[in-house]
Design a protein around this motif. Structure first.
Motif, PDB file in Angstrom:
ATOM      1  N   LYS A   1     -44.655 -40.146 -42.772  1.00 32.47           N
ATOM      2  CA  LYS A   1     -43.937 -41.311 -43.263  1.00 32.47           C
ATOM      3  C   LYS A   1     -44.711 -42.550 -42.845  1.00 32.47           C
TER       4      LYS A   1
ATOM      5  N   THR B   1     -43.878 -48.756 -43.300  1.00 29.26           N
ATOM      6  CA  THR B   1     -43.343 -49.858 -44.090  1.00 29.26           C
ATOM      7  C   THR B   1     -41.814 -49.833 -44.048  1.00 29.26           C
ATOM      8  N   VAL B   2     -41.209 -50.862 -44.592  1.00 24.69           N
ATOM      9  CA  VAL B   2     -39.742 -50.918 -44.638  1.00 24.69           C
ATOM     10  C   VAL B   2     -39.183 -49.821 -45.532  1.00 24.69           C
ATOM     11  N   ASP B   3     -40.020 -49.281 -46.428  1.00 20.64           N
ATOM     12  CA  ASP B   3     -39.559 -48.248 -47.360  1.00 20.64           C
ATOM     13  C   ASP B   3     -39.738 -46.835 -46.818  1.00 20.64           C
ATOM     14  N   THR B   4     -40.460 -46.688 -45.721  1.00 21.32           N
ATOM     15  CA  THR B   4     -40.738 -45.384 -45.088  1.00 21.32           C
ATOM     16  C   THR B   4     -41.067 -44.307 -46.130  1.00 21.32           C
ATOM     17  N   ASN B   5     -42.076 -44.580 -46.929  1.00 24.60           N
ATOM     18  CA  ASN B   5     -42.507 -43.622 -47.954  1.00 24.60           C
ATOM     19  C   ASN B   5     -43.152 -42.402 -47.305  1.00 24.60           C
TER      20      ASN B   5
ATOM     21  N   PHE C   1     -42.044 -42.008 -53.508  1.00 27.29           N
ATOM     22  CA  PHE C   1     -41.659 -43.414 -53.474  1.00 27.29           C
ATOM     23  C   PHE C   1     -40.316 -43.555 -54.175  1.00 27.29           C
ATOM     24  N   GLY C   2     -39.254 -43.688 -53.372  1.00 31.22           N
ATOM     25  CA  GLY C   2     -37.922 -43.732 -53.946  1.00 31.22           C
ATOM     26  C   GLY C   2     -37.598 -42.404 -54.609  1.00 31.22           C
TER      27      GLY C   2
ATOM     28  N   TYR D   1     -49.150 -54.686 -47.991  1.00 38.18           N
ATOM     29  CA  TYR D   1     -48.118 -53.908 -48.672  1.00 38.18           C
ATOM     30  C   TYR D   1     -47.014 -54.831 -49.185  1.00 38.18           C
ATOM     31  N   SER D   2     -46.598 -55.774 -48.345  1.00 35.73           N
ATOM     32  CA  SER D   2     -45.547 -56.717 -48.734  1.00 35.73           C
ATOM     33  C   SER D   2     -46.005 -57.615 -49.876  1.00 35.73           C
TER      34      SER D   2
ATOM     35  N   ARG E   1     -45.964 -56.229 -53.346  1.00 36.82           N
ATOM     36  CA  ARG E   1     -44.608 -56.230 -53.884  1.00 36.82           C
ATOM     37  C   ARG E   1     -43.988 -57.624 -53.838  1.00 36.82           C
TER      38      ARG E   1
END
Length: 423
Positions: A135, A138-142, A167-168, A278-279, A282
């Motif tokens: 993982k 990032t805030v998304d923990t992909n 991713f999601g 990364y931020s 997006r």
């Protein structure tokens, strides 16, 4: 004297009565025991489906899916081993979840999406390590594949592709071999001095005219995906070249999500900071300049685009390395601070070995004087920007639809995952 004893006739009568009682009661007793075991099995199945329900909710899994008892055990959703009340054997199998959120225990796995399969691998510590999964921070923990050669090969479009990660609700793939070398975009000499426009998707100019987007975006989505011939470019001032003839077949096209991609622009000062990059990918920054020969296009910049085929992000490349420093610094140099960038090491996504081996990425570069720069990665691991017109290596990247199932395979180059469409 009278003796108190049973006669033979009386004994035979008692035996006959006991035999009748046994004939009547033993089957009833056996039936009762069987019924209790059957009831116990049903309660065990209820326990399994309850655990699976919690697992689906906690990991936000898409349905339909299948979850193994082994997975539920290893993630502490069950106290194991689970015994089969019928024969006291260890209970194995799967809990299958259909679109109506019905949970049914079965000895066989009916279906599992490629997304949920990867999540299962990640949640098993030993399989996570052996398959090369982690993982990100990032805030998304992909969930991503990393290292020199993880088990992320997929047979797609009758070619080898590789899984970048989850991713999601979608799994992201990249073609294993480059399509060719093309300009990201080109333009006539009067527009940004002929070096292209760094807007990926469709937009409008200040007069309301439609701009189709970057030339590479047009090729990938109209010809490579759509089968319609277009013009390809490999230099400034709209220098043309022959387009690669590769196309996606109908089976592959039906598996690709019409996805919303982030196309935020990134400033040079962000180049070393992985999380900031990364931020920004997006983010909401587009064009910063408004005048000058490299900044005279009138196209409105957008920071999202919805379509089928694009390019990887620079951070996809950074997180594919097993060097932990790459999670925070994409341009970490070696111990002598030489231009020997670490993130190319043990990185399955890295292409080339020299400065001249260069790959295009999706995000534009923004600064106060240019509107024609795009981010790239060199073969020596150098992350930098360059004119959109340069002919660099192109690796098509797509998101799979969320219902794509895994049919077979181990994810190796010799035994890649085989996919099929779900309902």
């Amino acid at each position: 004297m009278k003796k108190n004893a049973f006669t033979l006739v009386e004994l035979l009568a008692v035996i006959a009565i006991l035999t009748i009682i046994m004939v009547i009661s033993v089957p009833q007793l056996i039936t009762s025991i069987k019924n209790k075991k059957t009831d116990a099995l049903e309660k065990t199945k209820d326990l399994l489906t309850s655990a699976a329900r919690n697992y689906v909710i906690d990991y936000e899994l898409k349905v339909p899916t299948s979850i193994s008892i082994e997975t539920l055990c290893k993630n502490d959703y069950l106290e194991c081993p689970i015994k089969n009340p019928i024969d006291n054997s260890n209970l194995n199998g799967y809990v299958n979840v259909d679109d109506n959120k019905v949970y049914v225990y079965s000895d066989t796995r009916d279906y599992i999406t490629i997304r949920d399969y990867i999540i299962d691998l990640y949640n098993d510590e030993s399989l996570r390590t052996s398959n090369g999964l982690k993982k990100d921070n990032t805030v998304d923990t992909n969930i991503r594949y990393y290292g020199s050669d993880p088990n992320n090969y997929v047979s797609f479009n009758n070619e080898l592709w590789r899984i970048i990660g989850v991713f999601g609700n979608n799994v992201k793939l990249i073609r294993n071999e480059k399509l060719g070398e093309l300009s990201w975009d080109s333009s006539e000499s009067s527009v940004n001095d002929g070096y292209g426009i760094n807007q990926w998707g469709e937009s409008k100019d200040t007069s309301g005219n439609i701009y189709e987007g970057a030339d590479l975006k047009v090729y990938l989505n109209k010809m490579y995906y759509g089968g319609t011939s277009v013009t390809c470019y490999n230099g400034y001032n709209n220098t043309t070249t022959t387009c690669p003839t590769n196309t996606l077949d109908e089976t592959a096209k039906s598996s690709i999500d019409n996805h919303t991609w982030n196309t935020g622009a990134i400033q040079y000062k962000t180049r070393t900071d992985t999380l900031a990059f990364y931020s920004a990918e997006r983010g909401t920054i587009g064009k910063m300049c408004s005048s000058g020969s490299y900044c005279n296009d009138t196209v409105t910049r957008k920071t999202t685009w919805t379509g089928y085929v694009a390019l990887p992000y620079v951070t996809d490349w950074a997180y594919a390395s097993s060097e932990s420093v790459c999670e925070t610094n994409m341009q970490k140099q070696d111990s002598s601070n030489n231009y020997n960038y670490i993130c190319k090491n043990n990185n399955w996504m890295h292409y080339g070995s020299t400065y001249n081996d260069v790959t295009w990425y999706l995000s534009p570069f923004t600064n106060p004087s240019n509107a024609n720069f795009v981010w790239r990665v060199n073969g020596d691991g150098f992350v930098r920007y360059d004119f959109a017109t340069y002919p660099l290596s192109v690796f098509p990247t797509i998101y799979l639809k969320s219902n794509i199932l895994i049919e077979s395979g181990k994810g190796t180059s010799s035994d890649p995952y085989i996919l099929k469409a779900g309902s």
